[in-house]
Design an enzyme around this catalytic site. Structure first.
Site, mmCIF file in Angstrom:
data_model
loop_
_atom_site.group_PDB
_atom_site.id
_atom_site.type_symbol
_atom_site.label_atom_id
_atom_site.label_comp_id
_atom_site.label_asym_id
_atom_site.label_seq_id
_atom_site.Cartn_x
_atom_site.Cartn_y
_atom_site.Cartn_z
ATOM 1 N N SER A 1 0.837 -1.206 0.000
ATOM 2 C CA SER A 1 0.000 0.000 0.000
ATOM 3 C C SER A 1 0.873 1.259 0.000
ATOM 4 O O SER A 1 1.672 1.445 -0.915
ATOM 5 C CB SER A 1 -0.957 -0.046 1.201
ATOM 6 O OG SER A 1 -1.914 0.968 1.111
ATOM 7 N N ASP B 1 -9.657 -4.702 -4.904
ATOM 8 C CA ASP B 1 -9.056 -3.627 -4.095
ATOM 9 C C ASP B 1 -9.938 -2.378 -4.174
ATOM 10 O O ASP B 1 -10.164 -1.840 -5.260
ATOM 11 C CB ASP B 1 -7.650 -3.325 -4.642
ATOM 12 C CG ASP B 1 -6.841 -2.397 -3.744
ATOM 13 O OD1 ASP B 1 -7.381 -1.358 -3.321
ATOM 14 O OD2 ASP B 1 -5.664 -2.705 -3.473
ATOM 15 N N HIS C 1 -8.359 -4.592 -0.190
ATOM 16 C CA HIS C 1 -7.079 -3.903 -0.018
ATOM 17 C C HIS C 1 -6.440 -4.309 1.316
ATOM 18 O O HIS C 1 -5.245 -4.598 1.385
ATOM 19 C CB HIS C 1 -7.274 -2.390 -0.067
ATOM 20 C CG HIS C 1 -5.998 -1.615 -0.029
ATOM 21 N ND1 HIS C 1 -5.195 -1.461 -1.130
ATOM 22 C CD2 HIS C 1 -5.370 -0.964 0.980
ATOM 23 C CE1 HIS C 1 -4.130 -0.739 -0.811
ATOM 24 N NE2 HIS C 1 -4.209 -0.426 0.471
#
Ligand SMILES: *[C@@H]1O[C@H](CO)[C@@H](O)[C@H](O)[C@H]1NC(C)=O
Ligand SMILES: *[C@@H]1O[C@H](CO)[C@@H](O)[C@H](O)[C@H]1NC(C)=O
Ligand SMILES: *[C@@H]1O[C@H](CO)[C@@H](O)[C@H](O)[C@H]1NC(C)=O
Ligand SMILES: *[C@@H]1O[C@H](CO)[C@@H](O)[C@H](O)[C@H]1NC(C)=O
Ligand SMILES: *[C@@H]1O[C@H](CO)[C@@H](O)[C@H](O)[C@H]1NC(C)=O
Ligand SMILES: *[C@@H]1O[C@H](CO)[C@@H](O)[C@H](O)[C@H]1NC(C)=O
Ligand SMILES: *[C@@H]1O[C@H](CO)[C@@H](O)[C@H](O)[C@H]1NC(C)=O
Ligand SMILES: *[C@@H]1O[C@H](CO)[C@@H](O)[C@H](O)[C@H]1NC(C)=O
Ligand SMILES: *[C@@H]1O[C@H](CO)[C@@H](O)[C@H](O)[C@H]1NC(C)=O
Length: 431
Positions: free
Chosen positions: A200, A344, A376
């Protein structure tokens, strides 16, 4: 329990918490100040260093025993998004029984435009008012227990320029230079294999480093770069998360980007609705958890004159194109492993598909793993076993094939291989 044992235990914990409390947050710690003559230093040069307590609270609170022999922090010179000299910090951790030929640069997702959320601070002291990146620190702990040296960079710089891609990529590359240069005096090999990993926000810094490496630090030779939950396009992320549970990140990202560019600082000042400006900055300047809580389900665009259309103004458009969009600054030389949940809901999969296709068309070597299951958040853990295993192969010197492959997987539970990679205790806690 024997009374004197109780006393010595509480004395110990008193001692321990006083050690932790003596660690000052970066905003109050002069060690983090940038020297006036910063431009006299070469990119990657160390300005100052310090040893810190090996009892890193972020690792001590993990459900495992982590091997740490020494911890050193370097303030080093890097280059900001405007091309100017700037300082940043990296933390280098040496494990016990280390293999000095293996080095991992792990970028944690601190996802905050507040400098007091910097990993160099939070790894040392679990400050309850701030953040705690448990999954990332778990992977750092597991890597150390494999005997790998680990460094983790405050890639947003001393001004916490969250989502500023150029700054983040430069800082990762220059921290790598600093560690390769200074590490051998601490026992690291003169010629270790080294790789990058991040999920991320951590993938943002790692991907920008991979993309900029050939032009900015051509002498570096990463054995591999692992990117999970990739965020190739900040404009697209902002549109996707606005009004939803992760909307707080849109506030922090807009503020973090604005800090990197004078024209966008000015634009933000001019374009925020004055009566809403204080609330905007209060969310945007928070830690990850604070911004997430305070910004959840908010319409960030409603804080701006003109709403979402304000972001089509030339200043934000050019700035997000320049420093918020991957794919325009080069092609990664190092082999990549990319893992991403198809669903996601922070960064749409199509942005990553497009980036990978573009890199591959230009000769990159990429193993791309698309997970039909998960979100995610869950993919960070779901993909971690394959990611760790891939990094381990690279640090062992196993070669990769040329070209690109895409694999479709459906990960519904943590792969049992994780027990040997992470250690049984951490694997059990994560499963
Ligand atoms: C935790 O962080 C806050 C915000 O930066 C700071 O005011 C406070 O002093 C920190 N606490 C400790 C124990 O370092
Ligand atoms: C920067 O200034 C400091 C303090 O005056 C000095 O010690 C240092 O050598 C200078 N660094 C460079 C690279 O010129
Ligand atoms: C980079 O490292 C790889 C192995 O990790 C090696 O095969 C290659 O020759 C190196 N390239 C350069 C330019 O040093
Ligand atoms: C990034 O996302 C924005 C908003 O969705 C889109 O307009 C733009 O074309 C995207 N950029 C790239 C390179 O895909
Ligand atoms: C813009 O900056 C000025 C001067 O610092 C300040 O008075 C004003 O409140 C700012 N406006 C907003 C919307 O933040
Ligand atoms: C953000 O927080 C930092 C550290 O807590 C503080 O130094 C800074 O002044 C704050 N900035 C704004 C714009 O509120
Ligand atoms: C966000 O939600 C508000 C209602 O809370 C709605 O009026 C607005 O259109 C939404 N904005 C976007 C960009 O979806
Ligand atoms: C804003 O500043 C950046 C960095 O200098 C520049 O690339 C961009 O073109 C500027 N935008 C405008 C509209 O001037
Ligand atoms: C995994 O994803 C597939 C394809 O979307 C779906 O059919 C399946 O039900 C999912 N399994 C779980 C456990 O979520």
């Amino acid at each position: 329990m024997h009374p004197s044992l109780v006393t010595s235990l509480s004395l110990l914990s008193l001692l321990f918490s006083s050690v932790a409390a003596s660690v000052k947050p970066p905003s109050l710690d002069p060690w983090y100040s940038q020297p006036r003559n910063i431009s006299e230093y070469e990119a990657g040069a160390v300005i100052r260093s310090r040893s810190v307590n090996t009892k890193l609270e972020a690792l001590l609170t993990l459900p495992m025993d982590v091997s740490v022999k020494s911890v050193v922090q370097y303030l080093f010179r890097t280059t900001d998004s405007l091309g100017k000299a700037a300082a940043s910090v990296v933390t280098l951790i040496e494990p016990r029984n280390s293999d000095p030929t293996k080095l991992l640069g792990y970028q944690v997702y601190y996802d905050s435009a507040n400098v007091d959320s910097s990993p160099s601070y939070l790894i040392q002291t679990r400050n309850e008012t701030l953040d705690f990146y448990e999954p990332d620190f778990g992977m750092i702990g597991a890597a150390l227990n494999k005997g790998w040296w680990v460094y983790t960079t405050d890639y947003e710089g001393l001004d916490a320029q969250y989502t500023a891609g150029l700054q983040s990529g430069h800082a990762v590359l220059d921290s790598t230079r600093a560690v390769l240069k200074e590490g051998p005096s601490k026992g690291l090999s003169n010629n270790p294999r080294y790789a990058l990993w991040g999920y991320s926000g951590g993938s943002l810094a790692s991907a920008w480093a991979a993309e900029l490496q050939h032009s900015y630090a051509p002498e570096l030779n990463f054995s591999g770069v692992t990117l999970g939950g990739t965020v190739p396009n900040i404009t697209s992320v902002t549109q996707t998360i606005n009004n939803g549970s992760s909307a707080g990140l849109a506030f922090s990202g807009t503020f973090g980007t604005a800090k990197a560019f004078p024209n966008m600082t000015e634009w933000l000042n001019q374009t925020l609705i004055p009566s809403k400006s204080a609330e905007f900055y209060s969310i945007a300047n928070g830690s990850y958890y604070y911004a997430n809580a305070a910004g959840a389900n908010k319409d960030m665009f409603s804080f701006f004159k003109g709403g979402e259309r304000a972001f089509l103004d030339p200043v934000p458009r050019t700035v997000f194109q320049l420093s918020g969009t991957l794919g325009f600054h080069g092609v990664p030389v190092a082999p990549l492993f990319v893992y991403k949940a198809v669903k996601d809901q922070v960064s749409p999969i199509k942005d990553t598909d497009k980036l990978i296709a573009s890199y591959c068309a230009q000769g990159a070597r990429i193993q791309y793993q698309r997970d039909l299951n998960g979100s995610h958040a869950s993919e960070g853990l779901a993909g971690s076993v394959d990611a760790f295993s891939w990094v381990s192969d690279r640090l062992s010197g196993n070669s990769v094939n040329s070209g690109c492959t895409t694999k479709v997987v459906e990960i519904v539970s943590l792969d049992p291989k994780g027990a040997s990679l992470f250690g049984k205790k951490l694997y059990a806690a994560l499963s």
